[in-house]
Design a protein around this motif. Structure first.
Motif, PDB file in Angstrom:
ATOM      1  N   MET A 140       1.344  -1.539   0.247  1.00  0.00           N
ATOM      2  CA  MET A 140       0.024  -0.059  -0.310  1.00  0.00           C
ATOM      3  C   MET A 140       1.114   1.369   0.111  1.00  0.00           C
ATOM      4  SD  MET A 140      -2.597  -1.394   2.824  1.00  0.00           S
ATOM      5  CE  MET A 140      -4.098   0.504   2.862  1.00  0.00           C
ATOM      6  N   PHE A 141       1.946   1.181   0.444  1.00  0.00           N
ATOM      7  CA  PHE A 141       2.885   2.367   0.835  1.00  0.00           C
ATOM      8  C   PHE A 141       3.570   2.381  -1.246  1.00  0.00           C
ATOM      9  CE2 PHE A 141       6.956   4.537   1.269  1.00  0.00           C
ATOM     10  CZ  PHE A 141       6.436   5.350   2.280  1.00  0.00           C
ATOM     11  N   PHE A 142       3.857   1.716  -1.249  1.00  0.00           N
ATOM     12  CA  PHE A 142       4.673   1.536  -2.808  1.00  0.00           C
ATOM     13  C   PHE A 142       3.491   2.457  -3.092  1.00  0.00           C
ATOM     14  CE2 PHE A 142       5.695  -0.225  -6.394  1.00  0.00           C
ATOM     15  CZ  PHE A 142       6.499   0.458  -7.206  1.00  0.00           C
ATOM     16  N   GLU A 181     -10.587  -6.634   5.681  1.00  0.00           N
ATOM     17  CA  GLU A 181     -10.675  -4.972   6.311  1.00  0.00           C
ATOM     18  C   GLU A 181      -9.999  -4.430   6.893  1.00  0.00           C
ATOM     19  OE1 GLU A 181     -14.157  -8.022   7.171  1.00  0.00           O
ATOM     20  OE2 GLU A 181     -15.478  -8.042   4.992  1.00  0.00           O
ATOM     21  N   LYS A 182      -9.338  -5.357   7.761  1.00  0.00           N
ATOM     22  CA  LYS A 182      -8.669  -4.666   9.035  1.00  0.00           C
ATOM     23  C   LYS A 182      -7.802  -3.422   8.594  1.00  0.00           C
ATOM     24  CE  LYS A 182      -8.552  -8.112  11.827  1.00  0.00           C
ATOM     25  NZ  LYS A 182      -7.852  -9.546  12.331  1.00  0.00           N
ATOM     26  N   MET A 183      -6.919  -3.469   6.931  1.00  0.00           N
ATOM     27  CA  MET A 183      -6.285  -2.627   6.635  1.00  0.00           C
ATOM     28  C   MET A 183      -6.485  -1.995   5.574  1.00  0.00           C
ATOM     29  SD  MET A 183      -3.916  -3.936   7.160  1.00  0.00           S
ATOM     30  CE  MET A 183      -2.431  -2.550   5.893  1.00  0.00           C
ATOM     31  N   GLY A 184      -7.774  -1.642   6.107  1.00  0.00           N
ATOM     32  CA  GLY A 184      -9.066  -0.542   5.477  1.00  0.00           C
ATOM     33  C   GLY A 184      -9.990  -0.805   3.737  1.00  0.00           C
ATOM     34  N   PHE A 185      -9.530  -1.795   3.115  1.00  0.00           N
ATOM     35  CA  PHE A 185     -10.201  -2.331   2.342  1.00  0.00           C
ATOM     36  C   PHE A 185     -11.532  -2.274   2.298  1.00  0.00           C
ATOM     37  CE2 PHE A 185      -6.330  -3.165   1.044  1.00  0.00           C
ATOM     38  CZ  PHE A 185      -5.734  -2.954  -0.123  1.00  0.00           C
ATOM     39  N   LYS A 186     -12.562  -1.960   1.640  1.00  0.00           N
ATOM     40  CA  LYS A 186     -14.168  -2.325   1.386  1.00  0.00           C
ATOM     41  C   LYS A 186     -14.197  -3.300   0.478  1.00  0.00           C
ATOM     42  CE  LYS A 186     -15.016   0.980   4.618  1.00  0.00           C
ATOM     43  NZ  LYS A 186     -13.802   1.086   5.636  1.00  0.00           N
ATOM     44  N   GLN A 187     -15.639  -3.615   0.688  1.00  0.00           N
ATOM     45  CA  GLN A 187     -16.287  -4.703  -0.044  1.00  0.00           C
ATOM     46  C   GLN A 187     -16.137  -3.875  -1.083  1.00  0.00           C
ATOM     47  OE1 GLN A 187     -18.199  -8.033   0.845  1.00  0.00           O
ATOM     48  NE2 GLN A 187     -19.541  -7.159  -0.768  1.00  0.00           N
ATOM     49  N   GLU A 188     -16.757  -3.641  -2.321  1.00  0.00           N
ATOM     50  CA  GLU A 188     -17.250  -3.162  -3.596  1.00  0.00           C
ATOM     51  C   GLU A 188     -17.885  -4.040  -4.733  1.00  0.00           C
ATOM     52  OE1 GLU A 188     -14.302  -1.654  -7.107  1.00  0.00           O
ATOM     53  OE2 GLU A 188     -14.052  -0.314  -5.948  1.00  0.00           O
ATOM     54  N   ASN A 209      -7.111   6.349  -2.242  1.00  0.00           N
ATOM     55  CA  ASN A 209      -5.766   6.919  -1.806  1.00  0.00           C
ATOM     56  C   ASN A 209      -6.019   7.823  -0.212  1.00  0.00           C
ATOM     57  OD1 ASN A 209      -3.555   9.133  -1.596  1.00  0.00           O
ATOM     58  ND2 ASN A 209      -2.605   8.241  -2.506  1.00  0.00           N
ATOM     59  N   GLU A 210      -7.393   8.913  -0.815  1.00  0.00           N
ATOM     60  CA  GLU A 210      -7.595   9.160   0.877  1.00  0.00           C
ATOM     61  C   GLU A 210      -7.419   8.729   1.589  1.00  0.00           C
ATOM     62  OE1 GLU A 210     -11.428   8.491  -1.954  1.00  0.00           O
ATOM     63  OE2 GLU A 210      -8.875   9.527  -2.337  1.00  0.00           O
ATOM     64  N   ASP A 211      -8.300   6.792   1.284  1.00  0.00           N
ATOM     65  CA  ASP A 211      -8.554   5.802   2.811  1.00  0.00           C
ATOM     66  C   ASP A 211      -6.618   5.963   3.625  1.00  0.00           C
ATOM     67  OD1 ASP A 211     -11.188   6.129   2.674  1.00  0.00           O
ATOM     68  OD2 ASP A 211     -10.975   4.754   1.397  1.00  0.00           O
ATOM     69  N   TRP A 212      -6.282   5.692   2.479  1.00  0.00           N
ATOM     70  CA  TRP A 212      -5.422   5.106   3.144  1.00  0.00           C
ATOM     71  C   TRP A 212      -4.230   5.972   3.787  1.00  0.00           C
ATOM     72  CZ3 TRP A 212      -0.587   2.071   4.350  1.00  0.00           C
ATOM     73  CH2 TRP A 212       0.394   2.941   3.720  1.00  0.00           C
ATOM     74  N   ASN A 213      -4.594   7.908   3.579  1.00  0.00           N
ATOM     75  CA  ASN A 213      -3.690   8.804   4.438  1.00  0.00           C
ATOM     76  C   ASN A 213      -4.448   8.475   6.014  1.00  0.00           C
ATOM     77  OD1 ASN A 213      -2.556   9.946   2.700  1.00  0.00           O
ATOM     78  ND2 ASN A 213      -4.424  11.295   1.289  1.00  0.00           N
ATOM     79  N   ILE A 242      -5.573   5.385   7.030  1.00  0.00           N
ATOM     80  CA  ILE A 242      -4.807   4.231   7.745  1.00  0.00           C
ATOM     81  C   ILE A 242      -3.058   4.223   8.173  1.00  0.00           C
ATOM     82  CG2 ILE A 242      -3.976   1.693   6.764  1.00  0.00           C
ATOM     83  CD1 ILE A 242      -7.134   2.202   7.205  1.00  0.00           C
ATOM     84  N   LYS A 243      -2.364   4.717   7.139  1.00  0.00           N
ATOM     85  CA  LYS A 243      -0.789   4.761   7.754  1.00  0.00           C
ATOM     86  C   LYS A 243      -0.682   5.777   9.231  1.00  0.00           C
ATOM     87  CE  LYS A 243      -0.056   8.986   4.664  1.00  0.00           C
ATOM     88  NZ  LYS A 243       0.420   9.777   3.942  1.00  0.00           N
ATOM     89  N   ASN A 244      -1.914   6.384   9.338  1.00  0.00           N
ATOM     90  CA  ASN A 244      -1.821   7.180  10.686  1.00  0.00           C
ATOM     91  C   ASN A 244      -2.180   5.904  11.505  1.00  0.00           C
ATOM     92  OD1 ASN A 244      -1.046   9.502  10.117  1.00  0.00           O
ATOM     93  ND2 ASN A 244      -3.247  10.161   9.933  1.00  0.00           N
ATOM     94  N   ASN A 245      -2.758   5.167  11.857  1.00  0.00           N
ATOM     95  CA  ASN A 245      -3.000   4.004  12.958  1.00  0.00           C
ATOM     96  C   ASN A 245      -1.588   3.345  13.194  1.00  0.00           C
ATOM     97  OD1 ASN A 245      -5.507   4.696  13.009  1.00  0.00           O
ATOM     98  ND2 ASN A 245      -6.066   2.879  11.161  1.00  0.00           N
TER      99      ASN A 245
END
Length: 191
Positions: free
Chosen positions: A111-113, A139-146, A169-173, A175-178
């Motif tokens: 995800m970082f990459f 799901e724990k890493m922020g992925f949602k079922q599409e 990308n906006e969700d990643w921002n 997640i990475k803070n966690n």
């Protein structure tokens, strides 16, 4: 466990022994039962697959190493540079290293990459309904079922669903803070 011993080597740099490990992992029941295609892969098909990777711009494959030991594969596929989206996947093939928390770290690095280095908008994957561990991790890493591809694949005489999961990308921002205060979640050297 020293998580900083996790590294990624492009598959093009792998020797024949490591390439054969990949084929063995992929043919193992523990891995193939969760794969979209689960047929036995003979040596010639595997070699052709390896050669095709070098020719394609829409694929990136890395071998995951832990303490200089190859333990799995991580990849991007269907890379769309115009729309800045990519499909992805990975597995820990070496059973000795499963259940140690490495999958979460590998996914974090990927995800970082994708979001920090490639500056992509979205990453997505498909997950078979029988892969409960992967579904939970994603799901724990922020992925949602599409979406769900209902009764999409035949497994052991029964049709199963395939879930489409994604993150933006906006969700990643968020997640990475966690993970920013956890030293094991470092920037990986994926190239």
């Amino acid at each position: 466990m020293n998580y900083n011993k996790l590294t990624y080597i492009p598959i093009q740099e792998a020797n024949e022994k490591v390439i054969e490990h990949i084929r063995e992992w992929r043919n193992s029941k523990e891995i193939s039962r969760y794969m979209y295609t689960n047929h036995f892969i003979p040596e010639d098909e595997h070699r052709n697959w390896q050669k095709s990777i070098k020719l394609r711009k829409d694929l990136k494959f890395w071998i995951i190493y832990y303490q200089d030991c190859p333990i799995g594969i991580v990849n991007l596929s269907d890379i769309d540079y115009n729309n800045r989206i990519t499909n992805w996947g990975f597995y820990i093939g070496n059973e000795k290293y499963r259940g140690m928390g490495l999958s979460k770290l590998v996914l974090y690095h990927l995800m970082f990459f994708v979001f920090e280095k490639m500056e992509f908008h979205k990453m997505y994957t498909t997950v078979l309904e029988n892969n409960l561990i992967a579904l939970s991790l994603y799901e724990k890493m922020g992925f949602k079922q599409e979406g769900i591809l209902k009764k999409h694949l035949l497994r052991d005489g029964t049709y199963i669903d395939v879930y489409i999961m994604s993150i933006f990308n906006e969700d990643w921002n968020n997640i990475k803070n966690n993970f920013k205060n956890d030293p094991k979640f470092y920037e990986a050297r994926l190239e």
